[in-house]
Motif scaffolding. Sequence first.
Motif, PDB file in Angstrom:
ATOM      1  N   VAL A  44      13.375 -42.284   0.039  1.00 38.05           N
ATOM      2  CA  VAL A  44      13.208 -42.980  -1.124  1.00 38.05           C
ATOM      3  C   VAL A  44      13.843 -42.171  -1.922  1.00 38.05           C
ATOM      4  O   VAL A  44      13.632 -41.018  -2.080  1.00 38.05           O
ATOM      5  CB  VAL A  44      11.629 -43.258  -1.556  1.00 38.05           C
ATOM      6  CG1 VAL A  44      10.866 -42.238  -1.367  1.00 38.05           C
ATOM      7  CG2 VAL A  44      11.596 -43.901  -2.864  1.00 38.05           C
ATOM      8  N   THR A  45      14.660 -42.745  -3.136  1.00 38.24           N
ATOM      9  CA  THR A  45      15.287 -42.104  -4.295  1.00 38.24           C
ATOM     10  C   THR A  45      14.745 -42.797  -5.361  1.00 38.24           C
ATOM     11  O   THR A  45      14.979 -43.969  -5.534  1.00 38.24           O
ATOM     12  CB  THR A  45      16.832 -42.051  -4.073  1.00 38.24           C
ATOM     13  OG1 THR A  45      17.068 -41.502  -2.906  1.00 38.24           O
ATOM     14  CG2 THR A  45      17.419 -41.442  -5.059  1.00 38.24           C
ATOM     15  N   VAL A  46      14.207 -41.630  -6.335  1.00 41.40           N
ATOM     16  CA  VAL A  46      13.910 -42.286  -7.673  1.00 41.40           C
ATOM     17  C   VAL A  46      14.743 -41.892  -8.892  1.00 41.40           C
ATOM     18  O   VAL A  46      15.111 -40.814  -8.621  1.00 41.40           O
ATOM     19  CB  VAL A  46      12.414 -41.871  -7.813  1.00 41.40           C
ATOM     20  CG1 VAL A  46      12.022 -42.177  -9.219  1.00 41.40           C
ATOM     21  CG2 VAL A  46      11.323 -42.716  -7.094  1.00 41.40           C
ATOM     22  N   SER A  72      14.570 -37.363  -4.269  1.00 40.77           N
ATOM     23  CA  SER A  72      14.724 -38.061  -3.137  1.00 40.77           C
ATOM     24  C   SER A  72      13.847 -37.355  -1.844  1.00 40.77           C
ATOM     25  O   SER A  72      13.669 -35.891  -2.201  1.00 40.77           O
ATOM     26  CB  SER A  72      15.988 -38.076  -2.540  1.00 40.77           C
ATOM     27  OG  SER A  72      16.515 -36.976  -2.141  1.00 40.77           O
ATOM     28  N   ILE A  73      13.073 -38.224  -1.034  1.00 43.36           N
ATOM     29  CA  ILE A  73      12.505 -37.559  -0.148  1.00 43.36           C
ATOM     30  C   ILE A  73      12.436 -38.488   1.192  1.00 43.36           C
ATOM     31  O   ILE A  73      12.614 -39.726   0.951  1.00 43.36           O
ATOM     32  CB  ILE A  73      10.758 -37.367  -0.539  1.00 43.36           C
ATOM     33  CG1 ILE A  73       9.928 -36.728   0.690  1.00 43.36           C
ATOM     34  CG2 ILE A  73      10.092 -38.619  -0.808  1.00 43.36           C
ATOM     35  CD1 ILE A  73       8.779 -36.110   0.176  1.00 43.36           C
ATOM     36  N   GLY A 104       6.000 -42.405  -1.301  1.00 42.71           N
ATOM     37  CA  GLY A 104       5.746 -42.533  -2.801  1.00 42.71           C
ATOM     38  C   GLY A 104       5.033 -41.997  -3.608  1.00 42.71           C
ATOM     39  O   GLY A 104       5.162 -41.461  -4.599  1.00 42.71           O
ATOM     40  N   ASN A 105       3.767 -41.195  -2.928  1.00 41.16           N
ATOM     41  CA  ASN A 105       2.858 -40.420  -3.664  1.00 41.16           C
ATOM     42  C   ASN A 105       3.386 -39.205  -3.887  1.00 41.16           C
ATOM     43  O   ASN A 105       3.209 -38.706  -4.984  1.00 41.16           O
ATOM     44  CB  ASN A 105       1.668 -40.602  -2.627  1.00 41.16           C
ATOM     45  CG  ASN A 105       0.287 -40.148  -3.543  1.00 41.16           C
ATOM     46  OD1 ASN A 105      -0.511 -39.147  -3.134  1.00 41.16           O
ATOM     47  ND2 ASN A 105       0.248 -40.758  -4.670  1.00 41.16           N
ATOM     48  N   PHE A 106       4.229 -38.540  -3.038  1.00 42.64           N
ATOM     49  CA  PHE A 106       4.833 -37.214  -3.421  1.00 42.64           C
ATOM     50  C   PHE A 106       5.897 -37.453  -4.563  1.00 42.64           C
ATOM     51  O   PHE A 106       5.728 -36.778  -5.417  1.00 42.64           O
ATOM     52  CB  PHE A 106       6.001 -37.008  -2.125  1.00 42.64           C
ATOM     53  CG  PHE A 106       6.594 -35.718  -2.321  1.00 42.64           C
ATOM     54  CD1 PHE A 106       6.088 -34.472  -1.948  1.00 42.64           C
ATOM     55  CD2 PHE A 106       7.748 -35.810  -2.986  1.00 42.64           C
ATOM     56  CE1 PHE A 106       6.789 -33.286  -2.118  1.00 42.64           C
ATOM     57  CE2 PHE A 106       8.668 -34.524  -3.169  1.00 42.64           C
ATOM     58  CZ  PHE A 106       8.012 -33.175  -2.699  1.00 42.64           C
ATOM     59  N   ILE A 107       6.557 -38.558  -4.562  1.00 44.24           N
ATOM     60  CA  ILE A 107       7.663 -38.820  -5.500  1.00 44.24           C
ATOM     61  C   ILE A 107       6.744 -39.060  -6.886  1.00 44.24           C
ATOM     62  O   ILE A 107       6.841 -38.228  -8.029  1.00 44.24           O
ATOM     63  CB  ILE A 107       8.349 -39.963  -5.731  1.00 44.24           C
ATOM     64  CG1 ILE A 107       9.552 -39.739  -4.160  1.00 44.24           C
ATOM     65  CG2 ILE A 107       8.971 -40.757  -6.783  1.00 44.24           C
ATOM     66  CD1 ILE A 107      10.696 -39.069  -4.786  1.00 44.24           C
TER      67      ILE A 107
END
Length: 531
Positions: free
Chosen positions: A417-419, A427-428, A338-341
Amino acid sequence: MAPKVLVSDKLSETAVQIFRDRGIDVDYLPDVGKDKEKLAEIIGQYDGLAIRSATKVTPSLLEHATNLKVVGRAGIGTDNVDKEASSKKGVIVMNTPFGNMITTAEHAIAMMFAVARQIPEADASTQAGKWEKSKFMGVELTHKTLGVIGAGNIGGIVCDRARGLKMKVIAFDPFLSEEKAEKMQIEKVELEDLLKRADFITLHVPLTDGTRNILSAENLAKTKKGVRIINCARGGLVDEAALAELLKSGHVAGAAFDVFSEEPAKENPLFGLPNVVCTPHLGASTTEAQENVALQVAEQMSDYLLTGAVSNALNMPSVTAEEAKVMGPWIKVAGHLGNFIGQMTEEPIKAINILYDGEASTMNLEALNCSLIAGIMKPISPEVNMVSAPVIARERGIQISTTRQEQSGAFEGYIKVTVVTTKRERSIAGTVFSDGKPRFIQIKGINIDAEVGEHMLYTTNEDVPGIIGKLGTLLGDHKVNLANFTLGRSAQGAEAIAISYLDEALDDSVVKALKDTGLFRQVKPLEFDQA
């Protein structure tokens, strides 16, 4: 440093001792909960607040509670705690729903007996020197039909006790399955059917928008003539004025109430009517129950402050101590993803889509979601945590979807996770290796294997020779040491990405130097909390 807890209402000494025995620094100030100014003055010192009903946890108090992590209510009702404000501040609100179940159920049974045999009125008459045997003609409970509205924890105990009294038990509860009803040896019915058939009706549901006035004037009119109604659950479930009229008309033969729409109840339409039994919210008032809920709240708060285990929280998914141990690395990798995104995304987020694969799909997804959403929100709101993140996301209108799937690749489990933003999707994916350390395994569909460090650098470029050498040389020229380096590409000559794990944070001059080379499409320094 040991966590610090304030007990601001009366709790048993045994409960207070539990905090001490668990290594928690506890201050027992049982009268400070009634002093709003004093409580606001000292609350900033504490990680936990243990209360009963006297202490009011308001938005203004929470503004002073700079270190507060958890509020524990010894009892079920949390009307004295602003849960929305607590969630926004990242404070977990716990209650103890099971410590007084038996006590409350027994009170409902006692009230049913009292109204069936007119015991309070008969007692008052007899003690006044009258002998009015013929005036107090009661009814038996044996073979009568008891309608239970809400067959959960307390309602289920009432059903069991009523069956022991040889009553026929029918129950209305949308969450009660036919299989469970059969196991309880009761009959599941719709509300309309219950109203028509029940000789006694007892309520055991919380007060929500769906249950408010569940016994409205309209529904009360549908009840069987001669019915007796017991409410030891919550005020507001019954239209008290309408019930009073039906008691006066004789359609309802009696009522027994322990809770009222306004409390303390100084006035009420039911007061003074014949065959109405009233008690001042005594459902949980036994020595055993008060001790049980006090001990339970002390254990729950200690578990959370010491191990991260969450139980009976009203604004956070429960995580057992065992789950906390197993899920710790997965909660961490979810937060990192989440933090990467969050650090990469500058435009408004419309949706967050989370895929759990294999081992990850078998875990407590609510807790993992909270960690992931908190990670996304932290770059925008640094004070956010697992409690407040879902509230902030909801306020911003972000749609969140979760999908589980069986193991589908080389990893035993992973999270992806895809935002979706107003401009793009990003995504990541990540997993936990056998060493317990989180890894990034895919970014933008490109497979990688990147260990997550405190200071990192993310770059993208066209897949051409010389990029890696230039990156390493430039970092070396600026005395930046590489701890780890991972790269990947979508195809030969297409887009390539690199994740560098650094010994120290990059300053702006290094970032500028990298951008000035013209070789990199993106240069993004990243920071990840390793706590």
